[in-house]
Design an enzyme around this catalytic site. Structure first.
Site, PDB file in Angstrom:
ATOM      1  N   TYR A 157       7.075 -31.588 -54.952  1.00 50.13           N
ATOM      2  CA  TYR A 157       7.460 -30.298 -55.530  1.00 50.13           C
ATOM      3  C   TYR A 157       8.668 -29.721 -54.767  1.00 50.13           C
ATOM      4  CZ  TYR A 157       6.566 -26.246 -58.494  1.00 50.13           C
ATOM      5  OH  TYR A 157       6.669 -25.247 -59.443  1.00 50.13           O
ATOM      6  N   LYS A 159       9.680 -21.143 -55.589  1.00 51.76           N
ATOM      7  CA  LYS A 159       8.526 -20.369 -56.082  1.00 51.76           C
ATOM      8  C   LYS A 159       8.095 -19.334 -55.039  1.00 51.76           C
ATOM      9  CE  LYS A 159       7.740 -22.146 -60.203  1.00 51.76           C
ATOM     10  NZ  LYS A 159       8.321 -21.417 -61.359  1.00 51.76           N
TER      11      LYS A 159
HETATM   12  O1  0WD Z   1       2.712 -27.739 -64.714  1.00 55.41           O
HETATM   13  C1  0WD Z   1       3.532 -26.971 -65.181  1.00 55.41           C
HETATM   14  N1  0WD Z   1       4.218 -27.292 -66.264  1.00 55.41           N
HETATM   15  C2  0WD Z   1       3.738 -25.642 -64.523  1.00 55.41           C
HETATM   16  C3  0WD Z   1       4.844 -24.879 -64.816  1.00 55.41           C
HETATM   17  C4  0WD Z   1       2.721 -25.182 -63.530  1.00 55.41           C
HETATM   18  C5  0WD Z   1       3.003 -23.898 -62.981  1.00 55.41           C
HETATM   19  C6  0WD Z   1       4.122 -23.188 -63.293  1.00 55.41           C
HETATM   20  N2  0WD Z   1       5.032 -23.685 -64.189  1.00 55.41           N
HETATM   21  C7  0WD Z   1       6.230 -22.880 -64.465  1.00 55.41           C
HETATM   22  C8  0WD Z   1       7.548 -23.580 -64.335  1.00 55.41           C
HETATM   23  O2  0WD Z   1       7.936 -23.739 -62.983  1.00 55.41           O
HETATM   24  C9  0WD Z   1       8.443 -22.601 -65.079  1.00 55.41           C
HETATM   25  O3  0WD Z   1       8.736 -21.485 -64.261  1.00 55.41           O
HETATM   26  O4  0WD Z   1       6.207 -22.429 -65.792  1.00 55.41           O
HETATM   27  C10 0WD Z   1       7.535 -22.144 -66.209  1.00 55.41           C
HETATM   28  C11 0WD Z   1       7.783 -22.829 -67.544  1.00 55.41           C
HETATM   29  O5  0WD Z   1       7.770 -24.213 -67.366  1.00 55.41           O
HETATM   30  P1  0WD Z   1       7.232 -25.277 -68.445  1.00 55.41           P
HETATM   31  O6  0WD Z   1       6.704 -24.573 -69.617  1.00 55.41           O
HETATM   32  O7  0WD Z   1       6.391 -26.212 -67.694  1.00 55.41           O
HETATM   33  O8  0WD Z   1       8.537 -26.103 -68.800  1.00 55.41           O
HETATM   34  P2  0WD Z   1       9.591 -26.124 -70.003  1.00 55.41           P
HETATM   35  O9  0WD Z   1       8.929 -26.108 -71.324  1.00 55.41           O
HETATM   36  O10 0WD Z   1      10.499 -27.272 -69.702  1.00 55.41           O
HETATM   37  O11 0WD Z   1      10.363 -24.766 -69.809  1.00 55.41           O
HETATM   38  C12 0WD Z   1      11.183 -24.500 -68.717  1.00 55.41           C
HETATM   39  C13 0WD Z   1      12.508 -24.152 -69.314  1.00 55.41           C
HETATM   40  C14 0WD Z   1      13.568 -25.221 -69.458  1.00 55.41           C
HETATM   41  O12 0WD Z   1      13.306 -26.328 -70.086  1.00 55.41           O
HETATM   42  P3  0WD Z   1      14.096 -27.686 -69.591  1.00 55.41           P
HETATM   43  O13 0WD Z   1      12.950 -28.583 -69.248  1.00 55.41           O
HETATM   44  O14 0WD Z   1      14.896 -28.049 -70.777  1.00 55.41           O
HETATM   45  O15 0WD Z   1      14.920 -27.378 -68.357  1.00 55.41           O
HETATM   46  O16 0WD Z   1      13.272 -23.294 -68.513  1.00 55.41           O
HETATM   47  C15 0WD Z   1      14.470 -23.162 -69.219  1.00 55.41           C
HETATM   48  C16 0WD Z   1      14.611 -24.352 -70.117  1.00 55.41           C
HETATM   49  O17 0WD Z   1      14.377 -24.036 -71.465  1.00 55.41           O
HETATM   50  N3  0WD Z   1      15.655 -23.130 -68.408  1.00 55.41           N
HETATM   51  C17 0WD Z   1      16.574 -22.183 -68.584  1.00 55.41           C
HETATM   52  N4  0WD Z   1      16.608 -21.120 -69.416  1.00 55.41           N
HETATM   53  C18 0WD Z   1      17.697 -20.361 -69.379  1.00 55.41           C
HETATM   54  N5  0WD Z   1      18.735 -20.598 -68.560  1.00 55.41           N
HETATM   55  C19 0WD Z   1      17.603 -22.496 -67.695  1.00 55.41           C
HETATM   56  C20 0WD Z   1      18.725 -21.657 -67.716  1.00 55.41           C
HETATM   57  N6  0WD Z   1      19.792 -21.868 -66.924  1.00 55.41           N
HETATM   58  N7  0WD Z   1      17.275 -23.637 -67.023  1.00 55.41           N
HETATM   59  C21 0WD Z   1      16.081 -24.000 -67.457  1.00 55.41           C
END
Ligand code: 0WD
Length: 257
Positions: free
Chosen positions: A157, A164
């Protein structure tokens, strides 16, 4: 719980996104929503998801990587939704090479990018949202997504865990600054979920297995459980709660071995 409320959900990438689970739960509770996605490559998919929600959701691009991108989005948001009651920040990014190998190898640029996109973006959003939340006289509620890797070491991580920690500390400072303006700020610490972001973390499958074996509930969580807990924090049911991290991880965080 959110009937008649207006909210913004930042960070929908696809139907597996935690942001999408939050959007579904908030819409089911009666909220009118604006969803944001990072860039044009996601536009059609997120627009199609928005159309499936009740109460008229729309999707707009918002890249949190620059003030220009943020200001452009907020200009459009003010036209569409001048008063905002709540927001979900569900955005994180770290370069893949920083999520493999050891934390000690983190580069200056990798550290900067992870912190800017995953931690500073919450503050940048809160600055712009606060006046829109004050306008209704009802105050507001902001929820961000974090992970236990922010306070304990989770293999691979790496710099995302350090980001975080900064995010969780920002939640406390923002809660202190914005509390007098009736705006609450909290985080949900979710257990591991298979999303696009998770695909970049080395050995994610192993993380899921360890979680399941050790968690008191002996299972992994579902995205809908994060959505429901988020709606609780966004709603008046949580009106006495600010500056907190609420774990939605089947109890994993309380275990030592
Ligand atoms: O296990 C997990 N999936 C966990 C996620 C466990 C605990 C927390 N999280 C957190 C993540 O760290 C994040 O803060 O939840 C949040 C959402 O994550 P997610 O739903 O797991 O992931 P995803 O659907 O990929 O959404 C995150 C998105 C990015 O997607 P990608 O994978 O294409 O980078 O954050 C967005 C983007 O859509 N993102 C941005 N949005 C605006 N501006 C930017 C940016 N510059 N960079 C990334």
């Amino acid at each position: 719980m959110l009937a008649g409320r207006n909210g913004v959900i930042f960070g929908v990438a696809n139907k597996r996104s935690i942001a999408w689970a939050c959007a579904q739960a908030a819409a089911a509770s009666g909220a009118r929503l604006v969803l944001t996605y990072q860039g044009e490559r996601l536009a059609d998919g997120v627009q199609a998801l928005a159309e499936t929600l009740p109460h008229g959701a729309i999707a707009l691009p918002c890249d949190v990587g620059s003030d220009e991108g943020l200001d452009q989005f907020f200009g459009r948001l003010r036209e569409h939704m001048p008063e905002v009651d709540f927001a979900v920040h569900s955005i994180a990014f770290a370069r893949t090479e920083e999520l493999e190998g050891d934390y000690v190898q983190t580069s200056r640029e990798g550290f900067r990018v992870a912190h800017e996109i995953s931690a500073f973006s919450l503050t940048a959003i809160a600055q712009r949202l606060a006046p829109m939340m004050e306008r209704s006289g009802r105050g507001g509620s902001i929820v961000t997504m974090t992970y236990v890797g922010g306070d304990r070491v989770v293999p691979h991580y790496n710099v995302m865990g350090v980001a975080k920690a900064a995010l969780e500390s920002s939640v406390r400072y923002l809660a202190a600054d914005l509390g007098p303006r009736k705006i609450r700020v909290n985080a949900v610490s979710a257990g591991p979920l298979r999303t696009l972001a998770a695909a970049g973390i080395g050995d994610f499958g192993q993380m899921l297995e360890i979680n399941k074996a050790r968690a008191p509930l002996r299972r992994n969580i579902e995205a809908g459980e994060v959505g429901d807990a988020t709606v609780f924090l966004l709603s008046d049911m949580a009106r006495g709660i600010t500056g907190q991290v609420l774990f939605v991880d089947a109890g994993f965080n309380i275990t030592a071995l």
